[in-house]
Design a protein around this motif. Structure first.
Motif, PDB file in Angstrom:
ATOM      1  N   ARG A 345       0.826  -1.209   0.000  1.00 15.65           N
ATOM      2  CA  ARG A 345       0.000   0.000   0.000  1.00 15.65           C
ATOM      3  C   ARG A 345       0.850   1.244   0.000  1.00 15.65           C
ATOM      4  N   MET A 346       0.319   2.310  -0.613  1.00 14.14           N
ATOM      5  CA  MET A 346       1.033   3.587  -0.650  1.00 14.14           C
ATOM      6  C   MET A 346       1.027   4.233   0.725  1.00 14.14           C
ATOM      7  N   GLY A 353      -1.504   1.163  -4.356  1.00 13.40           N
ATOM      8  CA  GLY A 353      -0.184   0.744  -3.919  1.00 13.40           C
ATOM      9  C   GLY A 353       0.625   0.234  -5.086  1.00 13.40           C
TER      10      GLY A 353
ATOM     11  N   SER B 408       3.376  -3.742   4.898  1.00 10.65           N
ATOM     12  CA  SER B 408       3.464  -2.719   3.865  1.00 10.65           C
ATOM     13  C   SER B 408       4.548  -1.701   4.173  1.00 10.65           C
TER      14      SER B 408
END
Lengths: 503, 869
Positions: A345-346, A353, B408
């Motif tokens: 994910r960004m 992302g 992430s």
């Protein structure tokens, strides 16, 4: 009164100027400084290209066909398929890979510059030595990849004049620095120098996660690839053997055993784990080059190519004895199932992302195939046959004596037939038997490296012709010796004075 | 440019103590659809019907979509089966009946989300003192109940100042200022920067203005029975009104500053001045996301629905179990997220000033000074997962959410520090002959830590020279009656400022590598910027000449012309990439900016009871980039913020040349060879064929004010204007549309039938078949239309900015009541747009870009009362 003031003033000024500099030494934010062997290790952890050549090399190779409208049109895939000039600059584009390699080289040079400064009486302190080795290998590897995409393939007859790429050994400290393209011979010479010096110092236990670094096995495999491109076969064989160790079989990807018992999700996960013995070196890449996406692309594996490449003389026809790698259908397209993806994910709450893949960059199978090829060239055919058997044992199930490789089988299937659009035509001479065995080795290798882009380098070094069928149109052809086998220098690098390749 | 502003506020005055009281009431008016370009619900439903005919908004597709409105609701009802009955029968009649309600809805989102709100501001101040000591104390309270239904602000301030003359030579002053702000806003997350497209996106954006601007008027907040009605967002039910109850931010800001100054007179001529200040700001931001919010629902949507489970990115799949189904990582409670920003700012200045007049004609002033600035800033955040708002605040965290966050490469808490250090020394000398000729010269050296540890770029000397000729003082002019004032002035100097680059030495940063498994993650360090040994400050030579002219004591004219030559400006330049960095910040741009500023004031009528003054201002500015080593891509130049290109202005807007619609109603464009094409590639660096539209910044700005005074009444009318800029219209056209989004009125003139291309330039609504055929390329065709010369408007406007009427209560009357002064004032702001470009469809060019978390400046009315005792 006034004198007193002047006196006080001059003291204040002198004092002020001295303390000023110190005051302004404060770092403005949370940046770090390079000051220890641990920091060098961490800096070199970033010295592996984040972009990858896999998808564009694959798209240009003869492993792809036009699967027609309605599939995902992806510019790097399409421009590669038609050998057009690439226009993208981000992930999976040549220009992105170019920048990413030079970025890795910059990290290596920065580390080397610091290591140089730690020298005590001309010697590098021992705790820095493994990173000195790693930095040199990174520098050698990246330049090697660059010269083999943007320069002609190594040929001793022309390498002294063929244009290669700039070989960067210094940290850039000005905005625009002038670089010039070295010849292919010069780049190879410098790669060899860095490679040999680096190889002496590589140590696996210097790394936190050795599989994400140039470990001993990966470095040796890379060395075998280097000498393979140069045609120094004994060295190829020696380095490959060093990489494979005494029990090569234990290092090969066990598709016939372990993988055969898994579902496709588990297979994809297993394929790019650091614990998989076949993975000698992995890199974390921003890319669309992973199994699921390979199934969506317009230009990809067709049923035709699948049966041509995976239909095999050593498979004895019975369904019980089959190629064990799963072939999966994704939206009506066939994919030979290999590695998966990781979506990053960004932002914590973002649903956009980047797709990452942990790409196996150097695998044990490459060392094995390099040794097979070297043995063929050294005319040690039985040894080559033995290694081929090691390979098939891990690919075919069940694997019995009947499935074993024999000269007869090889000759029957590969005599005067490369199974590609043209015969293998390297810069060195091949006699008939060597050619037959080489056909077998290179064709088997093609299957193993179906998606990771290595086929493109074989197409270059054996001057193979490629024909791409086009839906509802005439096929496009890349001739055996076609100028487009050398990528065009990225537009920006040309603007800054790097000579373009002929077209 | 690096000067620091020292706050000089009201000082106490000698004499009688005085008290001032003022109250101000402001009413902000709700926005109105007339000022925005948004289709009504009838037109939009007609568009939906066309979309349905073309294969869009189908049953299966709508049930799978992430965000959906009316059609999703319809199919959802058709799917529901209760008490032996479908929620809605799947017949054309039943469906048409269902949709009719929404066709007629014409929801006024501005009315629902905004209110004609009242803001009040009350303040009281006391001042007084003696020759030796003076004081000033004031306090104020501001309350804004909120222009939108989700906003609220309270602010309290206090300000105290004392000035003391300790001896004849020594005087000191002390001042303390403080304010506390408490604010409630709708919950927002930070925006995400999409590195691939270069765009920003904001998840779960519930800014009331953006919501009203972007939401279709077919959607209704309440159903027929007055219950809340839901659409789908992020695969979960969503109602904006309910979201404001469950997703909010509380912001508290404390701002305190203490300032002291000391003056010492050594003798008649020499004077020492010290100023020191300390400022401390702490803001804390508390984001409450409760169980009933769409955010929490999105983290749980699709857990038991395989149709959406794989698509919902908020669900999480355990990678160590490749065959597992996606699960929720927030099964209990919601979020409690906190952010803190603190800043500590220290500032000192020492100055010696020598001032002497020789022989009554030679006036000399010499000044030496030094200043120092020290700023430490800290930002920290922590995200709380699983705070159960409806269960007494008991925290029930699922550890998987930490795992998912780590995977992430993010963290659930963090802290960053920034340190700004700055020193300067300066000297100034001025000489004046008889008040007629004045010469002034300044030299200063600035130093900063911002460029990095290297010493090469740390300091920068600058200088300035100026002169003035007061012509009116010349013998031959002193007697000219009609000429009340004439003087000429000019300055020339070098100024410098710091650009956005900080890599005078190499910048290393840390990160954790991206790999799926924790066991394969590593600490890594990377080169954020390579060393730039040539880095320096941005510089500018500025020449300024001007004159002041006064005529008949009624008219004054002031004209200034300037020429600024900027060089060594920091630009983001592309390199060959061979050094390891493809893009760099570097001093590689030059710019010339020139302009004229002009101000004319006239006293049209001067009499005992009636005065009329007019003041006209006019400014013209033009800038041009004379050197820039970059190679922009199409998108860099056509985007709404404009782009920099050699030979153009700093923020120039360029367009893709439009070549009409084709026989299918699809837009076409000219490429660099002049061929007509539907394919535009936004990352292409062939940009010579783009059409230059103009600058984003206006060339001409100014205002006209008329002031009428009759006895105790004052009326002021102020118009503002700007000309010469262009605006990129909203990117409203797409290859496909949802049943949620608001649409431009231009869509009414869209291509419907073959042949229409002769009469309209608004593209067709593409059919699903066409979209399937061209895939994502069709979206880029439509997007190219958004960035074509068809979607540009002029930013010119003339606005009635302000009208105010003030009444001063007569002193005689007040005296009886013991009041010293009293005034009443009524003021209207942003009243009326007198002129703007028609292609804006009524939208206000001045506030065109607002959105995100910002709100436009509303039409507002203020009433204020001031009393002095």
């Amino acid at each position: 009164m006034n004198k007193k003031i002047l006196y006080i003033l001059s003291i204040v000024v002198t004092f002020g100027l001295m303390s000023c500099d110190k005051y302004l030494d404060t770092t403005p934010d949370n940046r770090t400084v390079l000051d220890s062997d641990e920091k060098v290790k961490e800096l070199l952890t970033s010295a592996y290209p984040e972009m990858t050549y896999g998808l564009f090399c694959y798209s240009m190779s003869d492993n792809v066909a036009d699967r027609g409208e309605g599939n995902e049109v992806f510019r790097n895939n399409e421009q590669g398929y038609f050998w057009e000039e690439f226009t993208e600059t981000l992930q999976d584009s040549p220009s992105g890979y170019w920048e990413s390699c030079y970025n890795a080289i910059a990290h290596a040079n920065q580390a080397l510059e610091f290591i140089e400064s730690t020298k005590v009486e001309g010697d590098i302190p021992f705790e820095y030595l493994p990173y000195y080795g790693e930095a040199l290998l990174v520098r050698a590897y990246c330049h090697f990849m660059l010269v083999n995409l943007w320069g002609q393939h190594y040929n001793p007859a022309t390498a002294d004049t063929d244009l290669g790429v700039p070989y960067v050994t210094e940290v850039e400290d000005v905005v625009f620095k002038d670089y010039k393209r070295e010849t292919v011979a010069k780049v190879y010479e410098l790669v060899e120098k860095d490679l040999l010096e680096g190889l002496k110092h590589i140590e696996d236990n210097a790394y936190d996660v050795p599989k994400y670094h140039f470990n001993v096995a990966a470095a040796n495999t890379f060395a075998s690839r280097f000498y393979q491109y140069k045609g120094e076969w004994q060295k190829v064989k020696d380095y490959a053997t060093a990489a494979l160790g005494a029990h090569p079989s234990a290092k090969l990807r066990d598709l016939a055993g372990k993988y055969n018992l898994m579902g496709i999700n588990e297979q994809a996960a297993e394929y790019s784990k650091a614990t998989e013995p076949a993975n000698l070196m992995l890199t974390s890449n921003i890319t669309y080059n992973f199994s699921l996406f390979q199934g969506l692309l317009r230009y990809g594996l067709s049923h035709d190519i699948f049966s041509k490449v995976f239909d095999n003389v050593f498979v004895q026809g019975a369904s019980s004895n089959a190629w064990t790698q799963s072939a999966v259908t994704v939206s009506n397209n066939l994919v030979v199932w290999k590695w998966g993806y990781f979506f990053k994910r960004m932002d914590v709450n973002a649903d956009i992302g980047l797709y990452y893949a942990m790409t196996p960059k150097i695998v044990a199978e490459e060392a094995l195939f390099n040794r097979i090829e070297a043995n063929v060239m050294l005319k040690k055919y039985t040894e080559a046959e033995d290694d081929l058997n090691l390979y098939f044992e891990k690919r075919l199930a069940p694997f019995t004596d009947e499935n074993k490789v024999t000269e007869e089988k090889i000759t029957e299937r590969f005599s005067k037939d490369s199974h590609a659009a043209s015969d293998l035509d390297p810069w060195y001479d091949l006699d008939e038997k060597t050619r037959t065995y080489l056909n077998c080795a290179i064709h088997t290798r093609r299957r193993e490296f179906a998606y990771n882009g290595l086929r493109w380098f074989d197409i270059r070094r054996f001057n193979i012709k490629v024909i791409h069928e086009v839906n509802e149109s005439t096929p496009v052809v890349l001739e055996a010796k076609d100028a487009r086998k050398v990528l065009q220098i990225p537009a920006m690098a040309q603007q800054y004075g790097l000579e373009a390749n002929n077209r | 440019m690096n000067g620091v502003i020292v706050i000089t506020t009201k000082k106490g005055r000698t004499g009688k103590n005085s008290i001032r009281v003022s109250s101000e009431f402001t009413i902000k008016m709700k926005p109105n659809y007339g000022d925005y370009d948004i289709m009504n619900s009838q037109d939009q439903m007609a568009m939906f019907m066309e979309m349905e005919d073309k294969g869009w908004l189908d049953h299966a597709g709508m049930m799978r979509s992430k965000d959906a409105g009316v059609f999703y609701k319809m199919y959802n009802l058709i799917n529901s089966y209760e008490n032996g009955k479908f929620g809605l029968e799947n017949t054309p009649e039943a469906r048409a009946h269902f949709l009719r309600r929404y066709e007629k809805a014409n929801t006024d989102w501005f009315d629902i989300l905004f209110r004609n709100s009242l803001q009040q501001n009350h303040s009281i101040s006391f001042s007084g003192g003696s020759e030796a000591s003076k004081f000033y104390v004031s306090t104020s309270w501001l309350n804004d109940e909120g222009w939108t239904i989700a906003d609220k602000v309270d602010r309290y301030t206090v300000n105290m100042r004392g000035d003391f003359e300790i001896t004849e030579k020594l005087s000191v002053g002390l001042q303390t200022k403080g304010s506390i702000r408490e604010q409630k806003t709708p919950g927002t997350f930070n925006r995400t920067n999409d590195v691939v497209s270069g765009n920003y996106s904001r998840e779960f954006d519930i800014n009331p203005f953006s919501y009203a601007m972007n939401t279709s008027r077919t959607i209704t907040p309440y159903d027929e029975n007055g219950n809340l009605e839901y659409v789908r967002m992020n695969y979960a039910p969503f109602n904006i009104l309910e979201e404001y109850d469950n997703n909010q931010i509380n912001l508290d800001v404390l701002d305190l500053s203490i300032q002291g100054n000391l003056d010492y007179k050594f003798n008649k001529y020499l004077n020492y001045n010290f100023t020191g200040s300390l400022r401390y700001v702490k803001s804390s931001n508390e984001h409450l996301i409760k169980e009933g919010s769409n955010v929490v629902a999105a983290y749980n949507a699709g857990v038991d629905d395989p149709v959406i489970a794989d698509d919902n990115k908020y669900l999480w799949k355990d990678i160590t179990l490749p065959n597992s189904r996606p699960i929720s990582v927030l099964p209990n409670g919601g979020f409690y997220n906190k952010e803190n920003n603190t800043m500590k700012n220290l500032y000192f200045r020492n100055m010696l000033n020598y001032n002497r007049i020789f022989d009554e004609i030679h006036s000399v002033n010499v000044m030496l000074g030094q200043e120092l600035k020290y700023v430490d800033r800290q930002y920290d955040f922590s995200n709380g997962y699983g705070y159960q708002y409806n269960k007494g605040g008991v925290v029930f965290t699922d550890p998987n959410i930490i795992k998912a966050t780590n995977e992430s490469g993010f963290s659930y808490f963090g802290m960053e520090e920034f340190r700004d250090r700055f020193v300067a020394a300066f000297a100034n000398a001025a000489y004046s002959y008889n008040g007629k000729y004045t010469l002034n010269g300044t030299v200063r050296v600035d130093g900063s830590n911002r460029l990095g540890k290297s010493k090469s770029a740390r300091y920068l000397p600058t200088w300035n020279l100026s002169g003035k000729w007061n012509a009116k003082e010349e013998d031959f002019l002193t007697d000219v009656e009609w000429l009340s004032n004439l003087s000429f002035r000019g300055t020339y100097g070098l100024t410098a400022s710091m650009g956005p680059a900080n890599n005078a030495s190499v910048v290393f940063r840390n990160r954790i590598t991206t790999t799926p498994y924790d066991s394969e993650k590593q600490n890594a360090m990377y080169i954020a910027s390579l060393e730039n040994s040539e880095l320096t400050w941005e510089k500018q030579y500025e020449t300024n000449i001007g004159f002041d002219l006064g005529l008949f004591r009624r008219m004054s004219l002031s004209v200034d012309a300037y020429h600024r030559k900027g060089f060594d400006l920091i630009a983001y330049v592309r390199t060959s990439g061979v050094g390891g960095e493809g893009w760099k910040f570097a001093n590689y741009a030059d710019m010339i900016s020139k302009g004229v500023e002009f101000s004319l004031g006239t006293q049209n009528i001067v009499s005992k009871d009636f005065n009329w003054n007019t003041n006209l201002t006019f400014a013209y500015n033009k800038n041009e980039i004379t050197n820039l080593k970059n190679s922009p891509m199409i998108f860099d130049l056509v985007k709404a913020e404009g782009g920099a290109f050699k030979g153009g202005p700093v923020r120039g807007l360029y367009s893709i040349p439009f070549a009409g619609l084709d026989e299918l109603g699809l837009p076409q464009f000219y490429d660099q060879e002049g061929n007509v094409t539907r394919e535009v590639y936004f990352q292409d660096d062939a940009v010579d064929h783009l059409k230059y539209e103009g600058s984003i910044d206006p060339k001409i700005t100014g205002g006209l004010s008329n002031n009428f005074k009759y006895k105790n009444w004052t009326l002021n009318v102020f118009c503002s204007y700007q000309f010469g800029n262009v605006i990129r219209l909203y990117p409203s056209f797409h290859a496909s549309y949802s049943d949620m989004d608001a649409i431009t009125k231009d869509m009414k003139n869209r291509w419907l039938l073959p042949g229409d291309e002769k009469y309209t330039n608004i593209p067709v609504i593409a059919s699903k078949r066409l979209k399937d055929k061209y895939g994502s390329e069709l979206e880029s065709t439509y997007n190219a239309y958004n960035y074509s010369d068809q979607r540009v408007a002029k930013g010119d406007f003339i606005r009635l900015k302000e009208v105010s009427l003030e009444y001063k209560v007569p002193k005689d009357f007040l005296k009886k009541m013991g009041i010293a002064s009293a005034s009443l004032k009524a003021q209207g702001t942003n009243l009326y747009l007198l002129y703007s470009d028609k292609s804006l469809n009524g939208q206000d060019p001045e506030f065109f870009g607002t959105g995100g978390v910002a709100l436009p400046v509303p039409k507002q009315f203020t009433f204020s009362l001031k009393l002095g005792f």
